[in-house]
Design a protein around this motif. Structure first.
Motif, short mmCIF file in Angstrom:
data_model
loop_
_atom_site.label_atom_id
_atom_site.label_comp_id
_atom_site.label_asym_id
_atom_site.label_seq_id
_atom_site.Cartn_x
_atom_site.Cartn_y
_atom_site.Cartn_z
N GLY A 178 0.75 -1.32 0.05
CA GLY A 178 -0.10 -0.09 -0.03
C GLY A 178 0.80 1.27 -0.18
N ALA A 179 0.57 2.16 0.76
CA ALA A 179 1.11 3.58 0.87
C ALA A 179 2.68 3.35 1.50
N ASP A 180 3.02 2.13 1.91
CA ASP A 180 4.71 2.09 2.35
C ASP A 180 5.30 1.80 1.14
N LEU A 181 4.72 1.39 -0.05
CA LEU A 181 5.65 1.03 -1.36
C LEU A 181 6.15 2.40 -1.94
N SER A 182 7.18 2.32 -2.44
CA SER A 182 7.63 3.16 -3.41
C SER A 182 7.01 3.03 -4.62
N PRO A 183 6.82 4.24 -5.37
CA PRO A 183 5.93 4.26 -6.78
C PRO A 183 6.46 2.98 -7.70
N PHE A 184 7.80 2.86 -7.56
CA PHE A 184 8.26 1.83 -8.39
C PHE A 184 7.91 0.49 -8.24
N ALA A 185 7.84 0.13 -6.78
CA ALA A 185 7.21 -1.22 -6.48
C ALA A 185 5.83 -1.11 -6.49
N ALA A 186 5.11 -0.02 -6.15
CA ALA A 186 3.91 -0.17 -6.34
C ALA A 186 3.17 -0.77 -7.90
N GLU A 187 4.01 0.14 -8.73
CA GLU A 187 3.70 -0.13 -10.26
C GLU A 187 4.04 -1.58 -10.80
N ASN A 188 5.35 -1.96 -10.08
CA ASN A 188 5.89 -3.09 -10.86
C ASN A 188 5.56 -4.49 -10.00
N PHE A 189 5.17 -4.30 -8.59
CA PHE A 189 5.20 -5.56 -7.91
C PHE A 189 3.88 -5.68 -7.14
N ALA A 190 2.79 -5.96 -7.84
CA ALA A 190 1.41 -6.04 -7.32
C ALA A 190 1.43 -7.16 -6.16
N PHE A 191 2.19 -7.94 -6.12
CA PHE A 191 2.03 -9.18 -5.04
C PHE A 191 2.68 -8.46 -3.95
N MET A 192 3.48 -7.51 -3.95
CA MET A 192 4.22 -7.05 -2.71
C MET A 192 3.07 -6.25 -1.72
N ASN A 193 2.15 -6.85 -1.54
CA ASN A 193 1.05 -6.15 -0.71
C ASN A 193 0.74 -7.29 0.43
N PRO A 194 1.26 -7.73 1.52
CA PRO A 194 1.32 -8.78 2.25
C PRO A 194 0.35 -8.36 3.34
N ASP A 195 -0.31 -9.43 3.81
CA ASP A 195 -1.25 -9.10 4.93
C ASP A 195 -0.70 -10.29 5.86
N PHE A 196 -0.10 -9.79 7.15
CA PHE A 196 0.32 -10.65 8.26
C PHE A 196 -0.48 -11.28 9.25
N GLU A 197 -1.63 -10.74 9.14
CA GLU A 197 -2.56 -10.71 10.40
C GLU A 197 -2.88 -12.33 10.69
N ASN A 198 -2.64 -13.09 9.58
CA ASN A 198 -2.86 -14.60 9.83
C ASN A 198 -1.88 -15.37 9.67
N MET A 199 -0.64 -14.64 9.80
CA MET A 199 0.73 -15.49 9.93
C MET A 199 0.83 -15.81 11.29
N THR A 200 0.33 -17.09 11.94
CA THR A 200 0.25 -17.33 13.32
C THR A 200 1.16 -18.56 13.46
N THR A 201 1.77 -19.09 12.48
CA THR A 201 2.96 -20.13 12.61
C THR A 201 4.26 -19.28 13.23
N PRO A 202 4.80 -20.08 14.25
CA PRO A 202 5.87 -19.40 15.01
C PRO A 202 7.07 -18.84 13.82
N ALA A 203 7.66 -17.99 14.11
CA ALA A 203 8.87 -17.54 13.04
C ALA A 203 9.60 -16.39 13.83
N LEU A 204 11.04 -16.67 13.53
CA LEU A 204 12.06 -15.51 13.77
C LEU A 204 12.26 -14.85 12.50
#
Length: 307
Positions: A178-204
Motif C-alpha cells: 500500500g502506501a508504504d511502497l515506493s512508486p516503482f514497487a507499487a507499479e511493478n510488484f502487485a504481489f508485494m502487498n502482504p497481510d500478516f494478520e493470519n501468519m500464526t505459525t511461530p517464526a523468527l
C-alpha cells in the motif's frame, strides 16, 4: 557468540540437481539437498532464495545448518538468473505464486528428496519441517506460515498456509504494501502487498537496521513488519549496521554484499539454527541459550525481541 554451544560440525553431503515433479510449471523443479552424513530424526528446512539467486546460493547459512543437524532443501525458483526466463513470459506475473507452490511441492516430495541422497533414507523427521527465506524468499516462505497477498478488492487474499510447516525464519523480508511502497514497487510488484494478520505459525524475523530499500518509502524498520504485524509466537533479531545481505548470507564471495561482516554472518547462522532447534523441539534449550549469550555480549551485534 561462543562456538562451544553448537558442537562439532558434521561432514555434509550435497546433491544437486534433484528433480521434483511440477506439473504445469513449464520448467522442471530442481532442488539442492544438503544433509549431515550422520544423525537420526533429522529436521528439515526448505529454503527460498532471493530474487535472481538459485539453489547454489546461501552457502554460509546452508553449510552451517546442514553441518549442525538439518536437512536443507533449496528449490531454484523461476526468477533465478540461471533459468533466464524473459520478462514477457506469461508466467512472469505469477512467479510469486509459483514460488509458493515450489516450496509446497518440495514438502510434498520429501520421499524423493530423501531417496536422492546416499545414506539419508530413514533418517528424516517428516514431523519437523520449517521454511526459511531471504528477501523475496522471505515473503515466499511467509505464505506457508499464514501470510497472504492482499487481493485487488482489498481482502486478505488466498490462504496458502501449510499445516505441515511448524516454524519459519524470515531474513530481510519485505514489509507492508500500500502506501508504504515506493512508486516503482507499487507499479511493478502487485504481489508485494502482504497481510500478516493470519501468519500464526511461530517464526523468527531477522532485519538489519541499515537496510535501506528502493521498494519502500519507509526506512529499515519496514523489514520488521513481519514481526510487528503478525500475531502469536514471534521473535525479532535486529542487527546493528546490517544491510540487506545481513553481512553476506548469499555467498562466501558474492559481489552484491554491501555490508560484509563475518561476525554478523556467524550471529545469523547460530541464532537461526538455535531458533529452529527449539521451535521444532520445545524441549531443546538452544534458543534460550543462544539468545541469552547474544544479549549478554560485551559489544552486542544487535538486539532480540519477542512476543
Amino acid at each position: 557468540m561462543s562456538k562451544s554451544n553448537f558442537g562439532t560440525p558434521t561432514p555434509v553431503i550435497s546433491v544437486t540437481p534433484v528433480v521434483l515433479a511440477a506439473p504445469g510449471r513449464g520448467e522442471e523443479l530442481r532442488v539442492r539437498v544438503s544433509a549431515p552424513t550422520t544423525g537420526e530424526q533429522l529436521p528439515v528446512v526448505v529454503f527460498s532464495h532471493g530474487f535472481g539467486q538459485s539453489s547454489d546460493s546461501y552457502d554460509p547459512l546452508v553449510d552451517f545448518w546442514a553441518s549442525h543437524g538439518f536437512v536443507v532443501v533449496q528449490p531454484t525458483h523461476l526468477d533465478s538468473r540461471t533459468l533466464g526466463l524473459p520478462p514477457e513470459d506469461p508466467r512472469t506475473p505469477l512467479i510469486w505464486r509459483i514460488r509458493v507452490e515450489d516450496l509446497r511441492s518440495t514438502v510434498d516430495q520429501l520421499d524423493v528428496v530423501e531417496a536422492a541422497v546416499p545414506g539419508l533414507a530413514g533418517r528424516v523427521d517428516r514431523d519437523r519441517v520449517a521454511v526459511a527465506g531471504h528477501s523475496w524468499g522471505g515473503q515466499t516462505a511467509s505464505m506457508l506460515l499464514g501470510a497472504r497477498v492482499v487481493d485487488p478488492a482489498g481482502g486478505p487474499g488466498e490462504d496458502l498456509s501449510d499445516a505441515r510447516v511448524k516454524a519459519g525464519v524470515l531474513l530481510a523480508t519485505p514489509g507492508a504494501g500500500g502506501a508504504d511502497l515506493s512508486p516503482f514497487a507499487a507499479e511493478n510488484f502487485a504481489f508485494m502487498n502482504p497481510d500478516f494478520e493470519n501468519m500464526t505459525t511461530p517464526a523468527l524475523v531477522v532485519a538489519g537496521d541499515h537496510d535501506e530499500s528502493a521498494l519502500t518509502v519507509r526506512g529499515p524498520d519496514w523489514f520488521t513488519d513481519p514481526f510487528t504485524l503478525s500475531p502469536g509466537d514471534k521473535s525479532l533479531v535486529t542487527l546493528f549496521g546490517g544491510e540487506h545481505s545481513l553481512g553476506g548470507l548469499s555467498g562466501y564471495t558474492v559481489t552484491e554484499t554491501t555490508d560484509e561482516n563475518p561476525e554478523r554472518v556467524a550471529a545469523v547462522q547460530r541464532l537461526t539454527w538455535a531458533y529452529l532447534r527449539s521451535a521444532l523441539d520445545p524441549t531443546d534449550p538452544a534458543w534460550t541459550l543462544a539468545r541469552d549469550e547474544f544479549a549478554g555480549a560485551a559489544e552486542p551485534l544487535g538486539r532480540i525481541e519477542g512476543k
